[in-house]
Design a protein around this motif. Structure first.
Motif, PDB file in Angstrom:
ATOM      1  N   PRO A 118      33.875  57.126  42.186  1.00 51.00           N
ATOM      2  CA  PRO A 118      34.478  55.861  42.636  1.00 51.00           C
ATOM      3  C   PRO A 118      34.331  54.760  41.597  1.00 51.00           C
ATOM      4  CG  PRO A 118      33.020  56.801  44.315  1.00 51.00           C
ATOM      5  CD  PRO A 118      32.775  57.562  43.058  1.00 51.00           C
ATOM      6  N   VAL A 119      35.181  53.753  41.722  1.00 51.28           N
ATOM      7  CA  VAL A 119      35.057  52.561  40.891  1.00 51.28           C
ATOM      8  C   VAL A 119      33.718  51.892  41.173  1.00 51.28           C
ATOM      9  CG1 VAL A 119      36.004  50.254  40.500  1.00 51.28           C
ATOM     10  CG2 VAL A 119      37.540  52.208  40.734  1.00 51.28           C
ATOM     11  N   ALA A 120      33.054  51.449  40.125  1.00 55.51           N
ATOM     12  CA  ALA A 120      31.722  50.859  40.265  1.00 55.51           C
ATOM     13  C   ALA A 120      31.784  49.513  40.980  1.00 55.51           C
ATOM     14  CB  ALA A 120      31.081  50.703  38.891  1.00 55.51           C
ATOM     15  N   GLU A 121      30.642  49.131  41.540  1.00 57.96           N
ATOM     16  CA  GLU A 121      30.520  47.810  42.139  1.00 57.96           C
ATOM     17  C   GLU A 121      30.631  46.746  41.037  1.00 57.96           C
ATOM     18  OE1 GLU A 121      30.022  46.926  45.547  1.00 57.96           O
ATOM     19  OE2 GLU A 121      30.757  48.984  45.690  1.00 57.96           O
ATOM     20  N   PRO A 122      31.161  45.577  41.366  1.00 61.59           N
ATOM     21  CA  PRO A 122      31.341  44.546  40.324  1.00 61.59           C
ATOM     22  C   PRO A 122      30.010  43.990  39.844  1.00 61.59           C
ATOM     23  CG  PRO A 122      31.774  43.626  42.488  1.00 61.59           C
ATOM     24  CD  PRO A 122      31.578  45.104  42.692  1.00 61.59           C
ATOM     25  N   ARG A 123      29.980  43.631  38.576  1.00 62.38           N
ATOM     26  CA  ARG A 123      28.823  42.925  38.046  1.00 62.38           C
ATOM     27  C   ARG A 123      28.891  41.465  38.482  1.00 62.38           C
ATOM     28  NH1 ARG A 123      29.067  45.222  31.807  1.00 62.38           N
ATOM     29  NH2 ARG A 123      28.623  47.420  32.312  1.00 62.38           N
ATOM     30  N   ALA A 124      27.736  40.896  38.752  1.00 60.63           N
ATOM     31  CA  ALA A 124      27.705  39.495  39.171  1.00 60.63           C
ATOM     32  C   ALA A 124      28.104  38.587  38.008  1.00 60.63           C
ATOM     33  CB  ALA A 124      26.306  39.138  39.655  1.00 60.63           C
ATOM     34  N   TRP A 125      28.799  37.507  38.338  1.00 58.79           N
ATOM     35  CA  TRP A 125      29.118  36.508  37.326  1.00 58.79           C
ATOM     36  C   TRP A 125      29.126  35.125  37.977  1.00 58.79           C
ATOM     37  CZ3 TRP A 125      33.392  39.780  38.728  1.00 58.79           C
ATOM     38  CH2 TRP A 125      34.410  39.143  39.434  1.00 58.79           C
ATOM     39  N   VAL A 126      28.941  34.116  37.170  1.00 56.29           N
ATOM     40  CA  VAL A 126      28.985  32.739  37.651  1.00 56.29           C
ATOM     41  C   VAL A 126      30.418  32.240  37.508  1.00 56.29           C
ATOM     42  CG1 VAL A 126      28.146  30.389  37.341  1.00 56.29           C
ATOM     43  CG2 VAL A 126      26.604  32.331  36.983  1.00 56.29           C
ATOM     44  N   PRO A 127      31.082  31.891  38.609  1.00 56.25           N
ATOM     45  CA  PRO A 127      32.476  31.442  38.531  1.00 56.25           C
ATOM     46  C   PRO A 127      32.632  30.240  37.613  1.00 56.25           C
ATOM     47  CG  PRO A 127      31.837  31.874  40.810  1.00 56.25           C
ATOM     48  CD  PRO A 127      30.589  31.927  39.993  1.00 56.25           C
ATOM     49  N   ASP A 128      33.723  30.224  36.877  1.00 54.35           N
ATOM     50  CA  ASP A 128      33.992  29.159  35.915  1.00 54.35           C
ATOM     51  C   ASP A 128      35.434  28.702  36.092  1.00 54.35           C
ATOM     52  OD1 ASP A 128      34.285  27.451  33.812  1.00 54.35           O
ATOM     53  OD2 ASP A 128      34.047  28.965  32.248  1.00 54.35           O
ATOM     54  N   LEU A 129      35.617  27.492  36.558  1.00 57.98           N
ATOM     55  CA  LEU A 129      36.968  27.002  36.831  1.00 57.98           C
ATOM     56  C   LEU A 129      37.772  26.750  35.562  1.00 57.98           C
ATOM     57  CD1 LEU A 129      36.341  24.440  39.715  1.00 57.98           C
ATOM     58  CD2 LEU A 129      37.714  26.507  39.834  1.00 57.98           C
ATOM     59  N   ALA A 130      37.129  26.551  34.447  1.00 57.77           N
ATOM     60  CA  ALA A 130      37.844  26.153  33.238  1.00 57.77           C
ATOM     61  C   ALA A 130      38.883  27.180  32.803  1.00 57.77           C
ATOM     62  CB  ALA A 130      36.849  25.924  32.101  1.00 57.77           C
ATOM     63  N   GLN A 131      38.667  28.455  33.142  1.00 55.55           N
ATOM     64  CA  GLN A 131      39.569  29.495  32.661  1.00 55.55           C
ATOM     65  C   GLN A 131      40.824  29.633  33.519  1.00 55.55           C
ATOM     66  OE1 GLN A 131      38.093  33.544  33.363  1.00 55.55           O
ATOM     67  NE2 GLN A 131      36.524  32.657  34.670  1.00 55.55           N
ATOM     68  N   TYR A 132      40.869  29.010  34.689  1.00 56.41           N
ATOM     69  CA  TYR A 132      41.941  29.306  35.625  1.00 56.41           C
ATOM     70  C   TYR A 132      43.175  28.431  35.410  1.00 56.41           C
ATOM     71  CZ  TYR A 132      38.413  32.147  37.740  1.00 56.41           C
ATOM     72  OH  TYR A 132      37.455  33.107  37.944  1.00 56.41           O
ATOM     73  N   VAL A 133      43.861  28.713  34.311  1.00 52.76           N
ATOM     74  CA  VAL A 133      45.137  28.062  34.021  1.00 52.76           C
ATOM     75  C   VAL A 133      46.045  29.082  33.354  1.00 52.76           C
ATOM     76  CG1 VAL A 133      44.222  25.712  33.796  1.00 52.76           C
ATOM     77  CG2 VAL A 133      44.197  27.241  31.819  1.00 52.76           C
ATOM     78  N   GLY A 134      47.341  28.939  33.552  1.00 47.12           N
ATOM     79  CA  GLY A 134      48.300  29.750  32.816  1.00 47.12           C
ATOM     80  C   GLY A 134      48.639  31.102  33.412  1.00 47.12           C
ATOM     81  N   ILE A 135      48.286  31.364  34.663  1.00 48.60           N
ATOM     82  CA  ILE A 135      48.553  32.689  35.244  1.00 48.60           C
ATOM     83  C   ILE A 135      50.045  32.923  35.423  1.00 48.60           C
ATOM     84  CG2 ILE A 135      48.324  31.895  37.641  1.00 48.60           C
ATOM     85  CD1 ILE A 135      47.163  35.296  36.310  1.00 48.60           C
ATOM     86  N   ASN A 136      50.798  31.870  35.753  1.00 54.10           N
ATOM     87  CA  ASN A 136      52.234  32.040  36.003  1.00 54.10           C
ATOM     88  C   ASN A 136      52.960  32.614  34.799  1.00 54.10           C
ATOM     89  OD1 ASN A 136      53.474  31.519  38.540  1.00 54.10           O
ATOM     90  ND2 ASN A 136      52.758  29.405  38.425  1.00 54.10           N
ATOM     91  N   GLN A 137      52.676  32.082  33.633  1.00 49.65           N
ATOM     92  CA  GLN A 137      53.364  32.524  32.428  1.00 49.65           C
ATOM     93  C   GLN A 137      53.052  33.988  32.124  1.00 49.65           C
ATOM     94  OE1 GLN A 137      52.639  30.077  29.018  1.00 49.65           O
ATOM     95  NE2 GLN A 137      53.815  31.363  27.615  1.00 49.65           N
ATOM     96  N   ARG A 138      51.780  34.381  32.267  1.00 52.24           N
ATOM     97  CA  ARG A 138      51.399  35.753  31.938  1.00 52.24           C
ATOM     98  C   ARG A 138      51.971  36.745  32.942  1.00 52.24           C
ATOM     99  NH1 ARG A 138      46.696  38.211  33.213  1.00 52.24           N
ATOM    100  NH2 ARG A 138      45.663  36.233  33.623  1.00 52.24           N
ATOM    101  N   VAL A 139      51.856  36.422  34.231  1.00 50.52           N
ATOM    102  CA  VAL A 139      52.394  37.313  35.266  1.00 50.52           C
ATOM    103  C   VAL A 139      53.905  37.430  35.137  1.00 50.52           C
ATOM    104  CG1 VAL A 139      52.765  37.564  37.753  1.00 50.52           C
ATOM    105  CG2 VAL A 139      50.498  36.958  36.878  1.00 50.52           C
ATOM    106  N   SER A 140      54.574  36.303  34.923  1.00 49.31           N
ATOM    107  CA  SER A 140      56.032  36.328  34.804  1.00 49.31           C
ATOM    108  C   SER A 140      56.482  37.178  33.623  1.00 49.31           C
ATOM    109  CB  SER A 140      56.571  34.898  34.661  1.00 49.31           C
ATOM    110  OG  SER A 140      56.288  34.139  35.813  1.00 49.31           O
ATOM    111  N   SER A 141      55.734  37.118  32.524  1.00 49.76           N
ATOM    112  CA  SER A 141      56.074  37.913  31.348  1.00 49.76           C
ATOM    113  C   SER A 141      55.974  39.405  31.641  1.00 49.76           C
ATOM    114  CB  SER A 141      55.154  37.550  30.186  1.00 49.76           C
ATOM    115  OG  SER A 141      55.361  38.426  29.090  1.00 49.76           O
ATOM    116  N   ILE A 142      54.905  39.801  32.321  1.00 44.91           N
ATOM    117  CA  ILE A 142      54.722  41.219  32.653  1.00 44.91           C
ATOM    118  C   ILE A 142      55.801  41.690  33.616  1.00 44.91           C
ATOM    119  CG2 ILE A 142      53.190  42.878  33.785  1.00 44.91           C
ATOM    120  CD1 ILE A 142      50.829  41.198  32.726  1.00 44.91           C
TER     121      ILE A 142
END
Length: 520
Positions: A118-142
């Protein structure tokens, strides 16, 4: 028999498969036993025969590598047509129990699924809001690259094949709705939705332990509009909304278009969103307005939240004034046929907004969803009217009548059984063809498999290589605005496992090997 061209069997004399004798230890199914089907179940004859031979395989009577009786032998032994005999073999092949060998017939397949972990359990990480921009352009391109390609096999979707849905019965229900309402198109649809449809939703909600007032249900254009309305009811520009990671890419697009910041929370492929990570996020960010969760057969992981986690989530969110938006689109697709309890069933204050649709369970071609807005219901109704006005009535009338009949339950039983077979066959193929180190989820319901590729293979590079071969997949990079899932794929498990699909999985596996080699 030429397995690649089974119609050639008509001119064969004698057949080259197993002679017309029953395999040792396998009882012949009497014609009377096969044809006496109750009107309630209406199990096709080929499915009954396939179940008979499946039991023989599972019991070890027909062992891996053993020949399956020839199509002609099946015809004579069970007094069935050529078409039924072929359907029986192909059905077992789709289940991953048989394999066709050119000019030799069908043989019992050696299972390989246990070799993939099975797929492994996720590693813990500290959420970071700074990275959450630009998803529309990348998804639309794909998505644009996928739409422009000449696709022969589409493994990227998250709904079933058209053959899995009761299209003829739904067409008849629509005709009856028009006949019984001849002036339907001469009057505007009712606010909120058609009475019978909303009542049918409320009755069905009882299976998930919810008590919904039909008048507190608003019909929407699919679940994505329901979630959109929920978000606009509880959040504003600049607010933070916690989401599962990975999550459905359209949700990330919606949040970005609203100016709302998405906070990705580690999510287990087994038990869903991490409640510990949610607590950590709430201590770090003081403007989290909502958390969006798919508690049952989550897209893309297939995870199912335990009831204890649902109870804990309801208490946690209520104590912090954070709304829960529940997307419960997949709950009817569990293999066991049981409808799990909704998160909303533990809500006593109206803090859970419940959203769902018929898109996955009944009619992918019909954008028909709903929302029960809890304490935000009045605002939801206002937003719905302001943005899109009420849904047209015809589909609601037809679906309300269908959902109130035994036909809906019969359809769901067939759908679950078929999805289970299709997912199992796809998992078998991935386990057989993909290179060592591949991991995948094997959920007990739903439509998708989540595949982790070895060696850091780029899902986008595989996506582009597959497009050149006429195959479309959903790369893991779609499901997050980080690079955490670049070596993952979401593979559709909702279509019959045909020879074309089998060939496509083989081709994907070969491309993965080539990318592994390129990575050194």
């Amino acid at each position: 028999m030429d397995a690649a061209n089974p119609d050639l069997i008509v001119s064969e004399a004698p057949p080259v498969c197993v002679p017309n004798v029953k395999p040792a230890g396998v009882a012949t199914v009497p014609p009377t036993a096969v044809t006496s089907v109750t009107a309630e179940e209406r199990i096709p004859l080929y499915r009954q025969l396939a179940d008979h031979y499946r039991h023989a395989i599972e019991a070890g009577t027909l062992t891996p590598g053993a020949r399956m009786p020839s199509v002609r032998a099946l015809m004579e032994r069970h007094q069935i047509s050529l078409s039924t005999a072929l359907q029986t073999c192909r059905h077992l092949e789709a289940q991953g129990l048989l394999e066709a060998r050119p000019r030799s017939g069908y043989f019992v397949r050696t299972p390989a699924r246990a070799s993939v972990v099975p797929v492994a359990e996720p590693r813990a990480w500290v959420p970071d809001l700074a990275q959450y921009v630009g998803i529309n352009q990348r998804v639309s391109s794909i998505l644009a690259r996928g739409l422009q390609a000449n696709i022969k096999v589409n493994l990227a979707v998250a709904h079933g094949s058209p053959s899995l849905y009761p299209v003829n019965e739904l067409r008849q229900a629509t005709i009856r709705a028009l006949r019984d309402n001849p002036l339907l198109y001469g009057a505007p649809p009712p606010d909120g939705g058609e009475t019978r449809f909303r009542a049918a939703i409320a009755r069905r909600a009882l299976e998930a332990r919810m008590n919904l007032n039909p008048e507190a249900i608003t019909v929407t254009h699919g679940c994505i509009e329901a979630i959109n309305l929920a978000l606009r009811a509880v959040a504003s520009v600049g607010d933070v909304v916690a989401v599962e990671s990975p999550t459905y890419y359209a949700l990330l697009q919606t949040l970005e278009s609203m100016g709302v910041r998405a906070l990705e929370i580690p999510t287990s492929p087994q038990t869903g969103i991490s409640l510990d990570a949610l607590e950590l996020a709430s201590q770090t960010y003081d403007n989290i307005k909502a958390v969006i969760v798919v508690p049952h057969f989550q897209n893309p992981l297939g995870s199912v939240m335990p009831d204890a986690h649902k109870i804990q989530l309801v208490k946690w969110a209520e104590s912090r004034g954070i709304a829960i938006i529940e997307d419960d689109t997949y709950s009817a697709l569990g293999d066991d046929g049981n409808i799990p309890a909704a998160i909303r069933s533990w809500d006593t204050t109206g803090n859970v907004i419940h959203c769902a649709s018929l898109h996955k369970t009944l009619a992918p071609g019909m954008r028909l969803g709903w929302i029960a807005g809890g304490k935000w219901q009045s605002r939801v109704e206002m937003l719905k009217y302001a943005q899109t006005r009420p849904n047209e009535a015809l589909a609601q009338i037809a679906m309300g009548e269908f959902m109130d009949s035994p036909r809906f339950d019969r359809h769901l039983r067939r759908l679950r059984a078929q999805l289970r077979e299709h997912r199992a066959a796809m998992a078998e193929a991935i386990a057989t063809y993909f290179p060592a180190g591949t991991r995948l989820t094997q959920p007990a319901g739903g439509l998708s498999l989540w595949v982790e590729m070895p060696g850091g293979v780029s899902s986008e590079r595989l996506f582009d290589a597959a497009l050149e071969k006429g195959i479309r997949i959903a790369p893991g990079s779609l499901f997050s605005n980080s690079a955490r899932y670049d070596n993952f794929l979401r593979i559709n498990g909702g279509q019959p496992f045909t020879r074309d699909v089998d060939k496509a999985v083989r081709t994907l596996a070969n491309e993965v090997v080539l990318l592994l080699d390129a990575n050194g």
